[in-house]
Design a protein around this motif. Sequence first.
Motif, mmCIF file in Angstrom:
data_model
loop_
_atom_site.group_PDB
_atom_site.id
_atom_site.type_symbol
_atom_site.label_atom_id
_atom_site.label_comp_id
_atom_site.label_asym_id
_atom_site.label_seq_id
_atom_site.Cartn_x
_atom_site.Cartn_y
_atom_site.Cartn_z
ATOM 1 N N ALA A 79 55.692 29.183 49.398
ATOM 2 C CA ALA A 79 54.356 28.124 50.564
ATOM 3 C C ALA A 79 54.120 26.886 49.857
ATOM 4 C CB ALA A 79 53.764 29.071 51.362
ATOM 5 N N LEU A 80 53.195 27.372 49.102
ATOM 6 C CA LEU A 80 52.424 25.371 49.092
ATOM 7 C C LEU A 80 53.510 24.567 48.858
ATOM 8 C CD1 LEU A 80 49.706 24.407 47.863
ATOM 9 C CD2 LEU A 80 50.305 25.080 45.618
ATOM 10 N N ALA A 81 54.415 24.608 47.798
ATOM 11 C CA ALA A 81 55.737 23.770 47.935
ATOM 12 C C ALA A 81 55.994 23.086 49.785
ATOM 13 C CB ALA A 81 57.727 24.309 47.321
ATOM 14 N N ARG A 82 56.218 23.875 50.304
ATOM 15 C CA ARG A 82 56.807 23.991 51.763
ATOM 16 C C ARG A 82 54.997 22.935 52.333
ATOM 17 N NH1 ARG A 82 59.640 26.488 49.284
ATOM 18 N NH2 ARG A 82 59.951 24.264 48.490
ATOM 19 N N GLN A 83 54.389 23.055 52.374
ATOM 20 C CA GLN A 83 53.524 22.892 52.406
ATOM 21 C C GLN A 83 52.998 21.246 51.887
ATOM 22 O OE1 GLN A 83 49.144 24.257 52.985
ATOM 23 N NE2 GLN A 83 48.547 23.436 51.148
ATOM 24 N N THR A 84 53.298 20.852 50.686
ATOM 25 C CA THR A 84 53.545 19.219 50.306
ATOM 26 C C THR A 84 55.021 18.752 50.352
ATOM 27 O OG1 THR A 84 52.596 20.926 47.751
ATOM 28 C CG2 THR A 84 54.127 18.637 47.733
ATOM 29 N N GLU A 85 55.999 19.383 51.137
ATOM 30 C CA GLU A 85 56.940 18.428 51.544
ATOM 31 C C GLU A 85 56.987 18.485 52.371
ATOM 32 O OE1 GLU A 85 60.032 21.951 51.650
ATOM 33 O OE2 GLU A 85 60.673 21.497 49.662
ATOM 34 N N LYS A 86 56.255 19.168 53.836
ATOM 35 C CA LYS A 86 55.670 18.659 54.952
ATOM 36 C C LYS A 86 54.661 17.530 55.748
ATOM 37 C CE LYS A 86 53.380 21.705 58.835
ATOM 38 N NZ LYS A 86 53.318 22.275 60.216
ATOM 39 N N GLY A 87 53.504 17.326 53.718
ATOM 40 C CA GLY A 87 52.682 16.875 53.986
ATOM 41 C C GLY A 87 51.628 17.301 54.828
ATOM 42 N N ASP A 88 51.220 18.310 55.349
ATOM 43 C CA ASP A 88 50.026 19.026 56.466
ATOM 44 C C ASP A 88 50.657 19.915 56.408
ATOM 45 O OD1 ASP A 88 48.712 18.661 58.201
ATOM 46 O OD2 ASP A 88 49.793 18.305 59.956
ATOM 47 N N ARG A 89 49.197 20.967 57.083
ATOM 48 C CA ARG A 89 48.942 22.294 56.654
ATOM 49 C C ARG A 89 50.774 22.929 57.274
ATOM 50 N NH1 ARG A 89 43.361 24.369 58.861
ATOM 51 N NH2 ARG A 89 42.270 23.445 57.034
ATOM 52 N N PHE A 90 50.678 24.305 56.265
ATOM 53 C CA PHE A 90 51.954 24.918 56.068
ATOM 54 C C PHE A 90 50.907 26.385 56.776
ATOM 55 C CE2 PHE A 90 55.381 27.693 54.408
ATOM 56 C CZ PHE A 90 56.410 26.836 54.893
ATOM 57 N N SER A 91 51.482 26.553 58.524
ATOM 58 C CA SER A 91 51.008 27.837 58.573
ATOM 59 C C SER A 91 51.394 29.147 57.865
ATOM 60 C CB SER A 91 50.719 27.555 60.085
ATOM 61 O OG SER A 91 52.143 27.799 60.697
ATOM 62 N N VAL A 92 51.251 30.311 57.646
ATOM 63 C CA VAL A 92 51.393 31.360 57.048
ATOM 64 C C VAL A 92 51.407 32.633 58.176
ATOM 65 C CG1 VAL A 92 52.037 32.514 55.448
ATOM 66 C CG2 VAL A 92 51.551 30.859 54.990
ATOM 67 N N ALA A 93 52.425 33.102 59.174
ATOM 68 C CA ALA A 93 51.910 34.581 59.147
ATOM 69 C C ALA A 93 52.236 35.633 58.325
ATOM 70 C CB ALA A 93 52.421 34.386 60.774
ATOM 71 N N VAL A 94 51.158 36.702 57.778
ATOM 72 C CA VAL A 94 52.031 37.543 57.024
ATOM 73 C C VAL A 94 51.773 38.730 58.009
ATOM 74 C CG1 VAL A 94 51.541 38.902 54.609
ATOM 75 C CG2 VAL A 94 50.788 36.509 55.211
ATOM 76 N N ILE A 95 53.212 40.210 58.138
ATOM 77 C CA ILE A 95 53.143 40.964 58.680
ATOM 78 C C ILE A 95 53.105 41.763 57.932
ATOM 79 C CG2 ILE A 95 54.171 41.682 60.398
ATOM 80 C CD1 ILE A 95 53.284 39.004 61.571
ATOM 81 N N ALA A 96 52.722 42.737 58.003
ATOM 82 C CA ALA A 96 52.595 44.116 57.265
ATOM 83 C C ALA A 96 53.496 45.038 57.958
ATOM 84 C CB ALA A 96 51.517 44.832 56.807
ATOM 85 N N VAL A 97 55.042 45.860 57.058
ATOM 86 C CA VAL A 97 56.239 46.173 58.055
ATOM 87 C C VAL A 97 55.854 47.310 59.021
ATOM 88 C CG1 VAL A 97 58.254 46.281 58.502
ATOM 89 C CG2 VAL A 97 57.499 44.144 57.371
ATOM 90 N N GLY A 98 54.860 47.946 58.460
ATOM 91 C CA GLY A 98 54.733 49.536 58.941
ATOM 92 C C GLY A 98 55.638 50.584 58.386
#
Length: 183
Positions: free
Chosen positions: A70-89
Amino acid sequence: MSDAQPQIKYQVRFDWGLAGFQALAAEADVVVLADELPPVDAAHGFPTPVTSHTVIVAGLATSALVADWALARQTEKGDRFSVAVIAVGERRADGSIRFAMEDQLAAGAVIDALAERGIDHCSPEAAAAAASFTGLKRAVKHLVKASETGQALAAAEATAATDLPVATATPAVTVVTDFVFPA
């Protein structure tokens, strides 16, 4: 109830199950499905195509890799990278969702690893999941084995005279195109 999405203003968000995926996926750069143990009854799941989103599956063993990704994708994007974490259950016998604590711990591990890398503008829900992981970090292995899912898998495996699945491959981050959510 309001249709407002209060978590949208946060970089890291957290929710549960298919409904959580549906609520958060559209506004996220990536959806991380926290799924620590295989389902007890995969045959009764809800197959969900996820190709319109970038989705990866994570567990305790891959939380740091997911955060690095995710950090690498944020660096590529050059902006805030939003992450939705879903606990599957998991799924109860009546078809309702069971909030599998092993998935919450895996989600918390991912959120904690993201925060360690500076992706830390967390919703209150995400902060609570991370706190559950950090507060229980020393007992995680035992808790996962002792969880309802861990016990059910151990019982099923004992009946089949084999052990719980053991990861033998090197953990990696993989984008998935479909996923089976518990019904």
